[in-house]
Design a protein around this motif. Structure first.
Motif, PDB file in Angstrom:
ATOM      1  N   TYR A  27       0.829  -1.214   0.000  1.00 23.03           N
ATOM      2  CA  TYR A  27       0.000   0.000   0.000  1.00 23.03           C
ATOM      3  C   TYR A  27       0.857   1.255   0.000  1.00 23.03           C
ATOM      4  O   TYR A  27       0.380   2.333  -0.358  1.00 23.03           O
ATOM      5  CB  TYR A  27      -0.965  -0.003   1.190  1.00 23.03           C
ATOM      6  CG  TYR A  27      -0.335  -0.285   2.523  1.00 23.03           C
ATOM      7  CD1 TYR A  27       0.278   0.715   3.260  1.00 23.03           C
ATOM      8  CD2 TYR A  27      -0.350  -1.574   3.060  1.00 23.03           C
ATOM      9  CE1 TYR A  27       0.863   0.451   4.492  1.00 23.03           C
ATOM     10  CE2 TYR A  27       0.230  -1.854   4.283  1.00 23.03           C
ATOM     11  CZ  TYR A  27       0.846  -0.840   4.994  1.00 23.03           C
ATOM     12  OH  TYR A  27       1.432  -1.113   6.204  1.00 23.03           O
ATOM     13  N   TRP A  28       2.128   1.151   0.400  1.00 22.79           N
ATOM     14  CA  TRP A  28       3.016   2.316   0.338  1.00 22.79           C
ATOM     15  C   TRP A  28       3.079   2.889  -1.079  1.00 22.79           C
ATOM     16  O   TRP A  28       3.176   4.097  -1.261  1.00 22.79           O
ATOM     17  CB  TRP A  28       4.429   1.934   0.777  1.00 22.79           C
ATOM     18  CG  TRP A  28       4.607   1.714   2.234  1.00 22.79           C
ATOM     19  CD1 TRP A  28       3.661   1.816   3.220  1.00 22.79           C
ATOM     20  CD2 TRP A  28       5.821   1.340   2.897  1.00 22.79           C
ATOM     21  NE1 TRP A  28       4.198   1.529   4.442  1.00 22.79           N
ATOM     22  CE2 TRP A  28       5.522   1.235   4.285  1.00 22.79           C
ATOM     23  CE3 TRP A  28       7.117   1.084   2.462  1.00 22.79           C
ATOM     24  CZ2 TRP A  28       6.496   0.876   5.217  1.00 22.79           C
ATOM     25  CZ3 TRP A  28       8.088   0.737   3.396  1.00 22.79           C
ATOM     26  CH2 TRP A  28       7.772   0.636   4.755  1.00 22.79           C
ATOM     27  N   PHE A  29       3.037   2.003  -2.071  1.00 23.70           N
ATOM     28  CA  PHE A  29       3.150   2.459  -3.459  1.00 23.70           C
ATOM     29  C   PHE A  29       1.884   3.161  -3.936  1.00 23.70           C
ATOM     30  O   PHE A  29       1.898   3.823  -4.976  1.00 23.70           O
ATOM     31  CB  PHE A  29       3.472   1.270  -4.379  1.00 23.70           C
ATOM     32  CG  PHE A  29       4.825   0.675  -4.115  1.00 23.70           C
ATOM     33  CD1 PHE A  29       5.966   1.250  -4.653  1.00 23.70           C
ATOM     34  CD2 PHE A  29       4.960  -0.452  -3.322  1.00 23.70           C
ATOM     35  CE1 PHE A  29       7.221   0.710  -4.403  1.00 23.70           C
ATOM     36  CE2 PHE A  29       6.207  -1.008  -3.068  1.00 23.70           C
ATOM     37  CZ  PHE A  29       7.346  -0.424  -3.606  1.00 23.70           C
ATOM     38  N   GLY A  30       0.790   3.008  -3.181  1.00 28.82           N
ATOM     39  CA  GLY A  30      -0.454   3.689  -3.521  1.00 28.82           C
ATOM     40  C   GLY A  30      -0.729   4.896  -2.666  1.00 28.82           C
ATOM     41  O   GLY A  30      -1.832   5.467  -2.716  1.00 28.82           O
ATOM     42  N   ASN A  31       0.248   5.322  -1.872  1.00 32.03           N
ATOM     43  CA  ASN A  31       0.082   6.494  -1.017  1.00 32.03           C
ATOM     44  C   ASN A  31       0.066   7.756  -1.883  1.00 32.03           C
ATOM     45  O   ASN A  31       1.017   8.010  -2.622  1.00 32.03           O
ATOM     46  CB  ASN A  31       1.242   6.562  -0.015  1.00 32.03           C
ATOM     47  CG  ASN A  31       1.104   7.696   0.977  1.00 32.03           C
ATOM     48  OD1 ASN A  31       0.445   8.689   0.730  1.00 32.03           O
ATOM     49  ND2 ASN A  31       1.745   7.556   2.114  1.00 32.03           N
ATOM     50  N   THR A  48       3.210   9.945  -2.170  1.00 29.56           N
ATOM     51  CA  THR A  48       4.384   9.515  -2.925  1.00 29.56           C
ATOM     52  C   THR A  48       3.946   8.772  -4.179  1.00 29.56           C
ATOM     53  O   THR A  48       4.114   7.554  -4.280  1.00 29.56           O
ATOM     54  CB  THR A  48       5.278   8.611  -2.065  1.00 29.56           C
ATOM     55  OG1 THR A  48       4.484   7.516  -1.563  1.00 29.56           O
ATOM     56  CG2 THR A  48       5.879   9.371  -0.894  1.00 29.56           C
ATOM     57  N   PRO A  49       3.369   9.486  -5.138  1.00 23.65           N
ATOM     58  CA  PRO A  49       2.885   8.821  -6.351  1.00 23.65           C
ATOM     59  C   PRO A  49       4.011   8.112  -7.088  1.00 23.65           C
ATOM     60  O   PRO A  49       5.142   8.607  -7.152  1.00 23.65           O
ATOM     61  CB  PRO A  49       2.303   9.971  -7.176  1.00 23.65           C
ATOM     62  CG  PRO A  49       2.951  11.205  -6.637  1.00 23.65           C
ATOM     63  CD  PRO A  49       3.208  10.943  -5.191  1.00 23.65           C
ATOM     64  N   SER A  50       3.713   6.943  -7.636  1.00 22.03           N
ATOM     65  CA  SER A  50       4.709   6.126  -8.330  1.00 22.03           C
ATOM     66  C   SER A  50       4.301   5.914  -9.779  1.00 22.03           C
ATOM     67  O   SER A  50       3.114   5.769 -10.088  1.00 22.03           O
ATOM     68  CB  SER A  50       4.853   4.759  -7.656  1.00 22.03           C
ATOM     69  OG  SER A  50       5.184   4.879  -6.299  1.00 22.03           O
ATOM     70  N   GLN A  51       5.293   5.892 -10.643  1.00 23.69           N
ATOM     71  CA  GLN A  51       5.035   5.453 -12.009  1.00 23.69           C
ATOM     72  C   GLN A  51       4.797   3.952 -11.981  1.00 23.69           C
ATOM     73  O   GLN A  51       5.387   3.238 -11.172  1.00 23.69           O
ATOM     74  CB  GLN A  51       6.221   5.780 -12.924  1.00 23.69           C
ATOM     75  CG  GLN A  51       6.305   7.232 -13.326  1.00 23.69           C
ATOM     76  CD  GLN A  51       7.356   7.443 -14.404  1.00 23.69           C
ATOM     77  OE1 GLN A  51       8.366   6.766 -14.436  1.00 23.69           O
ATOM     78  NE2 GLN A  51       7.104   8.391 -15.287  1.00 23.69           N
ATOM     79  N   ASP A  52       3.946   3.472 -12.850  1.00 27.74           N
ATOM     80  CA  ASP A  52       3.620   2.038 -12.892  1.00 27.74           C
ATOM     81  C   ASP A  52       3.199   1.552 -11.501  1.00 27.74           C
ATOM     82  O   ASP A  52       3.637   0.510 -11.020  1.00 27.74           O
ATOM     83  CB  ASP A  52       4.812   1.223 -13.402  1.00 27.74           C
ATOM     84  CG  ASP A  52       5.260   1.670 -14.781  1.00 27.74           C
ATOM     85  OD1 ASP A  52       4.391   1.960 -15.620  1.00 27.74           O
ATOM     86  OD2 ASP A  52       6.479   1.742 -15.006  1.00 27.74           O
ATOM     87  N   ALA A  75       1.813  -2.021 -11.007  1.00 30.41           N
ATOM     88  CA  ALA A  75       2.862  -3.022 -11.222  1.00 30.41           C
ATOM     89  C   ALA A  75       3.727  -3.153  -9.974  1.00 30.41           C
ATOM     90  O   ALA A  75       4.109  -4.271  -9.571  1.00 30.41           O
ATOM     91  CB  ALA A  75       3.720  -2.641 -12.427  1.00 30.41           C
ATOM     92  N   LYS A  76       4.032  -2.031  -9.324  1.00 30.71           N
ATOM     93  CA  LYS A  76       4.861  -2.068  -8.113  1.00 30.71           C
ATOM     94  C   LYS A  76       4.095  -2.686  -6.946  1.00 30.71           C
ATOM     95  O   LYS A  76       4.689  -3.388  -6.108  1.00 30.71           O
ATOM     96  CB  LYS A  76       5.342  -0.665  -7.779  1.00 30.71           C
ATOM     97  CG  LYS A  76       6.319  -0.116  -8.811  1.00 30.71           C
ATOM     98  CD  LYS A  76       6.740   1.304  -8.489  1.00 30.71           C
ATOM     99  CE  LYS A  76       7.719   1.814  -9.551  1.00 30.71           C
ATOM    100  NZ  LYS A  76       8.102   3.229  -9.319  1.00 30.71           N
ATOM    101  N   VAL A  77       2.791  -2.424  -6.884  1.00 32.18           N
ATOM    102  CA  VAL A  77       1.965  -3.055  -5.853  1.00 32.18           C
ATOM    103  C   VAL A  77       1.983  -4.568  -6.034  1.00 32.18           C
ATOM    104  O   VAL A  77       2.169  -5.332  -5.069  1.00 32.18           O
ATOM    105  CB  VAL A  77       0.522  -2.505  -5.903  1.00 32.18           C
ATOM    106  CG1 VAL A  77      -0.415  -3.349  -5.028  1.00 32.18           C
ATOM    107  CG2 VAL A  77       0.490  -1.051  -5.464  1.00 32.18           C
ATOM    108  N   ARG A  78       1.782  -5.017  -7.255  1.00 35.72           N
ATOM    109  CA  ARG A  78       1.795  -6.462  -7.528  1.00 35.72           C
ATOM    110  C   ARG A  78       3.147  -7.070  -7.169  1.00 35.72           C
ATOM    111  O   ARG A  78       3.225  -8.143  -6.545  1.00 35.72           O
ATOM    112  CB  ARG A  78       1.505  -6.732  -9.008  1.00 35.72           C
ATOM    113  CG  ARG A  78       0.088  -6.393  -9.452  1.00 35.72           C
ATOM    114  CD  ARG A  78      -0.238  -7.046 -10.801  1.00 35.72           C
ATOM    115  NE  ARG A  78       0.766  -6.744 -11.811  1.00 35.72           N
ATOM    116  CZ  ARG A  78       0.706  -5.719 -12.662  1.00 35.72           C
ATOM    117  NH1 ARG A  78      -0.317  -4.871 -12.588  1.00 35.72           N
ATOM    118  NH2 ARG A  78       1.639  -5.532 -13.569  1.00 35.72           N
TER     119      ARG A  78
END
Length: 437
Positions: free
Chosen positions: A201-205, A208-212, A215-218
């Protein structure tokens, strides 16, 4: 931190006195543990400001300060007569050149540098902001503190330090936490099994928006499941994600097919869930319903902000929890805390009252105690014990969260500070969530 150290010392003293009952009660399972992949470890880092070049006179001052790091006489030449420094141990201000330099000369155990990241000069005043650093043998640099120096230029044209404000520790540096490390901690504590809650869930915060992003969550969820699979008799995995995202239901479908995945970890605060927003409530309800359909347990961290309390717990109980009537729902940190320490009594009281009233919505409701006893006052610990009795000790699950402290110290703190009886501690230590079976 200081209060936590006091409790740790108290706990160790109790052991030293040979209290036999303490070591004889050990949790069967840790229901709230985390691993960290190399990718998620990077998200835990505080971004470093780049080092800068200083004007020659300011640079000279820093270098002289470094050379005299443990020499009171050398430091005295660099500070103004009425200089002050922040004593980070108390904390308190120390005033006067003699006291300041005596304090600083005894503060550090070995040489260090001040790496500047910002400065400004205005007439006869200036400041330098930077990090305390040391070079390491592998060529890297350790950043172990922050510092702000306020400067004054004397009649002789030399810059001197008028105030120094150090703070410790330095920037957070995230490092991977692998299954082997968790197993070592479990073995040290005598704990048999653990639930590994993915931090995907950190990657969906939204902070801190993430590219892809998806994919990083998976990848993080897959990595966590693979780590758990290395110790199938000891570890199970929960997938994590932001429940407000469009991919949330898709990730539930995917995670339900992964070996060793038994549930979902949701973090309302990290995901910016606002339970006062009907759209958010509906999205979270769908996630709970989908988890119920796939028989995936849920570990939910409900805390969202400092105003979180009774009203937010009531919304969860009335509008969200009913969507998952057939699966265990584990509320992290006894319904509170931004990650600990402590818990939120006004929120927990809502659930406790519902349980006492035999509310059917609480049939499969559990609470983990990760960090809830850390750094609490005697009064708060007494209230904590009463609330756990009201909830029902059979619903209380042991958990640690991320180390430090490691599992052994975390249980020791809980065991030696919360005023429960040995029989009550045995009940909690022996509880194992249904998703382990």
């Amino acid at each position: 931190m200081k209060r936590f150290l006091v409790f740790a010392i108290m706990a160790m003293a109790t052991l030293a006195e040979g209290a036999s009952s303490i070591s004889s009660i050990t949790p069967v399972a840790d229901h709230h543990a985390h691993l960290r992949s190399p990718a998620s470890a990077k998200l835990a880092n505080d971004p470093l400001l780049p080092a800068i070049e200083l004007p020659e006179d300011l640079e000279r001052l820093l270098r002289e300060r470094e050379k005299g790091w443990n020499d009171k006489a050398a430091l005295a030449r660099l500070f103004t007569e009425d200089s002050i420094v922040l004593d980070t141990h108390e904390p308190r201000w120390i005033r006067g050149r003699d006291k300041v330099t005596e304090y600083l000369a005894g503060t550090f155990s070995k040489p260090h540098r001040v790496t500047p990241v910002a400065y400004a000069v205005k007439g006869s005043t200036a400041y330098i902001a930077g990090y305390f650093t040391r070079p390491l043998e592998d060529g890297s640099i350790r950043y172990f503190g922050h510092v702000l120096l306020s400067l004054q230029k004397g009649a002789d044209g030399a810059w001197r330090i008028a105030a120094e404000t150090p703070t410790f520790p330095g920037p957070r540096v995230g490092t991977p936490i692998l299954a082997e490390q968790l197993i070592e901690q479990l073995d040290d504590a005598g704990i048999q099994r653990a639930t590994v809650l993915s931090v995907a869930y950190w990657f969906g915060n939204p902070d801190t928006p993430s590219q892809d992003e998806y994919a990083k969550v998976r990848e993080e969820n897959d990595w966590t499941a693979q780590q758990a699979a290395r110790f199938p008799d000891r570890l199970i995995a929960f997938c994590g994600f932001n429940p407000l995202k469009d991919y949330a239901l898709q990730e539930i479908e995917r995670c339900a097919k992964l070996p060793h995945v038994k549930g979902l970890k949701l973090h309302f605060g990290n995901s910016w869930v606002d339970v006062h927003n009907p759209e958010h409530v509906e999205k979270v309800r769908r996630v709970f319903a989908a988890a119920n359909e796939h028989r995936l347990a849920i570990a939910a961290h409900l805390w969202t902000d400092p105003e979180y309390g009774r009203e937010e717990a009531e919304i969860f109980l009335n509008q969200i929890l009913p969507a998952a009537p057939d699966i265990p729902v584990q509320i992290a940190h006894l319904a509170g805390g931004g990650g600990g320490p402590g818990y939120t009594d006004k929120a927990l009281e809502v659930f406790a009252n519902a349980i006492v009233a035999n509310d059917p919505r609480t049939k499969n409701l559990y609470f983990d105690i990760a960090t809830v006893a850390d750094g609490q006052s005697k009064e708060a610990l007494q209230n904590l014990a009463e609330r756990m009795r009201q909830v029902g000790l059979n619903r209380i699950l042991y958990g640690t969260d991320s180390a430090p402290p490691a599992a052994r110290q975390s249980w020791l703190t809980f065991r030696t500070t919360v005023p429960l009886t040995d029989e009550e501690f045995k009940t909690i230590a022996g509880n194992v969530a249904p998703y382990f079976r």
